[in-house]
Structure formats: C-alpha cells, structure tokens
Scaffold this motif. Sequence first.
Motif, mmCIF file in Angstrom:
data_model
loop_
_atom_site.group_PDB
_atom_site.id
_atom_site.type_symbol
_atom_site.label_atom_id
_atom_site.label_comp_id
_atom_site.label_asym_id
_atom_site.label_seq_id
_atom_site.Cartn_x
_atom_site.Cartn_y
_atom_site.Cartn_z
ATOM 1 N N ALA A 182 0.833 -1.208 0.000
ATOM 2 C CA ALA A 182 0.000 0.000 0.000
ATOM 3 C C ALA A 182 0.865 1.254 0.000
ATOM 4 O O ALA A 182 0.594 2.225 -0.729
ATOM 5 N N LEU A 183 1.924 1.245 0.807
ATOM 6 C CA LEU A 183 2.835 2.385 0.873
ATOM 7 C C LEU A 183 3.537 2.607 -0.464
ATOM 8 O O LEU A 183 3.601 3.738 -0.976
ATOM 9 N N CYS A 185 2.702 1.558 -3.508
ATOM 10 C CA CYS A 185 1.784 1.967 -4.573
ATOM 11 C C CYS A 185 1.454 3.457 -4.438
ATOM 12 O O CYS A 185 1.306 4.171 -5.444
ATOM 13 N N THR A 186 1.350 3.933 -3.201
ATOM 14 C CA THR A 186 1.145 5.366 -2.970
ATOM 15 C C THR A 186 2.358 6.165 -3.434
ATOM 16 O O THR A 186 2.220 7.202 -4.108
ATOM 17 N N GLY A 189 2.407 6.575 -7.049
ATOM 18 C CA GLY A 189 1.555 7.679 -7.474
ATOM 19 C C GLY A 189 2.264 9.020 -7.370
ATOM 20 O O GLY A 189 2.119 9.885 -8.243
ATOM 21 N N HIS A 201 -5.311 9.106 -7.905
ATOM 22 C CA HIS A 201 -6.363 8.878 -6.922
ATOM 23 C C HIS A 201 -5.742 8.002 -5.828
ATOM 24 O O HIS A 201 -5.707 6.771 -5.942
ATOM 25 N N TYR A 202 -5.266 8.641 -4.778
ATOM 26 C CA TYR A 202 -4.467 7.926 -3.782
ATOM 27 C C TYR A 202 -5.271 6.877 -3.029
ATOM 28 O O TYR A 202 -4.733 5.837 -2.629
ATOM 29 N N VAL A 203 -6.565 7.121 -2.839
ATOM 30 C CA VAL A 203 -7.398 6.109 -2.165
ATOM 31 C C VAL A 203 -7.427 4.830 -2.995
ATOM 32 O O VAL A 203 -7.329 3.710 -2.459
ATOM 33 N N LEU A 205 -5.139 3.874 -5.153
ATOM 34 C CA LEU A 205 -3.807 3.262 -5.123
ATOM 35 C C LEU A 205 -3.570 2.501 -3.816
ATOM 36 O O LEU A 205 -2.970 1.425 -3.822
ATOM 37 N N VAL A 206 -4.024 3.062 -2.714
ATOM 38 C CA VAL A 206 -3.903 2.352 -1.429
ATOM 39 C C VAL A 206 -4.727 1.067 -1.463
ATOM 40 O O VAL A 206 -4.253 -0.011 -1.049
#
Length: 273
Positions: A182-183, A185-186, A189, A201-203, A205-206
């Motif tokens: 998750a980190l 992938c953020t 971004g 869209h960070y949500v 990506l998380v």
Amino acid sequence: MLGRILVAIVGVPLLIVILLFCPPVCLPVAFGALCGIGACELLQSTGAVKNKRAAFYSVVFSVGVPFWYYFGCQMIWAVGALFLLMLLLFGEAIASKQRMRAEEIALCVFAAVLIPMMLSVFVLIADADHAKLYLLLPFVAAFTSDAFALFVGMGFGKHKLAPSLSPKKTVEGSVGGFLGAALCCTLYGVVVQAAFGVQPHYVVLVLYGLLGSFVSQMGDLSFSYIKREYGLKDYGHLFREHGGVLDRFDSVIFCAPLTYLLLSVVPFFQYST
C-alpha cells in the motif's frame, strides 16, 4: 542473498526497458517466452506429464496466448485453439491405452491456457489509455509485498501463516506485505505525478496496494501448494536463487488480472484535458 541482489540489479532495469521503451511487439514476444518457459518448468519439474508430445503441445499453445491478445483475435480463434488442444491431448491419451492419466491432461491445460492467460494480461493492459502508467503497477504491488513480507517476517515474525505450504511465512510478515505494498503503490503515485503531471487517486492506489498484496500472497501460496504436492523446492533455476519463472512471477500472475479488472472499472489517475 547476493545472488538475489545481482538478479534484481540486472532484471529490474531490463523489465522496465521491455515494458516502457521497447516497440509494442516486444511485449508479446517477451511474455510468450516467459509463458513457454513457465509451462516447461511446471511440466518438467513436477514429472507428472510423461507424454513428451502432450507436453510439447502445451508449451506451443502457451507461447501463442500473448500473441492472441496482441493481435486482438476474435473468440472463435480461441475456441478453435482450445478445441485443437483438447483433440491433441485426448488423442494422445487414447493412443496411450490409458497409460496417460487424466491428471496429465489437466496439468497440460493448466500450463497451456490458464497460466498464460493470466500472465499475458500485460499485453491487454498495454492497449489501455496511458498504458505506461499501469504496466509497472502489478510488479510494484507484487514485488514490494514480497519484499516487505520477507523483511518484516525475518525481523518480527513469530506466528506461522501456512506452515504446511511455506514454513518461513508468518502472519507478521503477511501484514508487513499489505502495508508495504500500500505504501509503495502510494509512492508510485507520487512519482507518476511528478514525472507526468497527472493527479493520482491515492485512495484507489492504497486499495490497489492492499488487494494487490492479498492476491500476490495468494499467488505465492497457490504455486507453493503445487510444489509441496510434488515435493519441489523450486520450479527452475533461470533466476538463480530466485528460482524459475513460476517462482519469481507466481505473485505477478495473480496481480496482473487484478490490475486489468480494476482499471476497467475505476480510474487510478486523473488526466488533464
């Protein structure tokens, strides 16, 4: 460990070049090679398929799958190819006078069709708008999940996750894999925003990182299941300590379809008009 690092130093740049900078036709060529090698690894390492002609048919069909994606062939060609494959496999089985087991036929189909169809999804992703933003995402999710799970498990692991399949995997490592993917992938971004000026869209990506880690770990355990069934340590040795294609790409085989499915329903990035 040194061997793993050396493979990564060579392999990661090569992967980036193939995915992002080579002509489009290089993608089905590269994944056709990976699918063919993966099919060989599965059929040879398990020793379950004794019929060499049946194994040959499976390898040939596996190489063809990414090209079917690339040329956008109609479904009738897929049905025709599957029909031919089944005729060939059952023809070999009938000619063997029941010496060829149903297990061999099933494993040949698995190697020829299912694994290549999932791994070759990268060829479909390459046809999406702004495809270069997405081609690396399955690797980011899969590889960072694996790496964080490994190091967190080594440092803090106490509770076994699936000891019968992978004795070294721990619950703590699994959680580390979720958080690490998750980190990363953020962070991916953030890099894409700086490099290409798109708004992530960070949500999403998380969420993708969490789901990607889940299917990545499922892929790892799924192929470990097959290895334990046949008493294998690795499927091959193409990548030295990393093992073979199926050892290194087992998690990516599951992450690639997830990326394609999510990409078809939810945007990862906001593009300027």
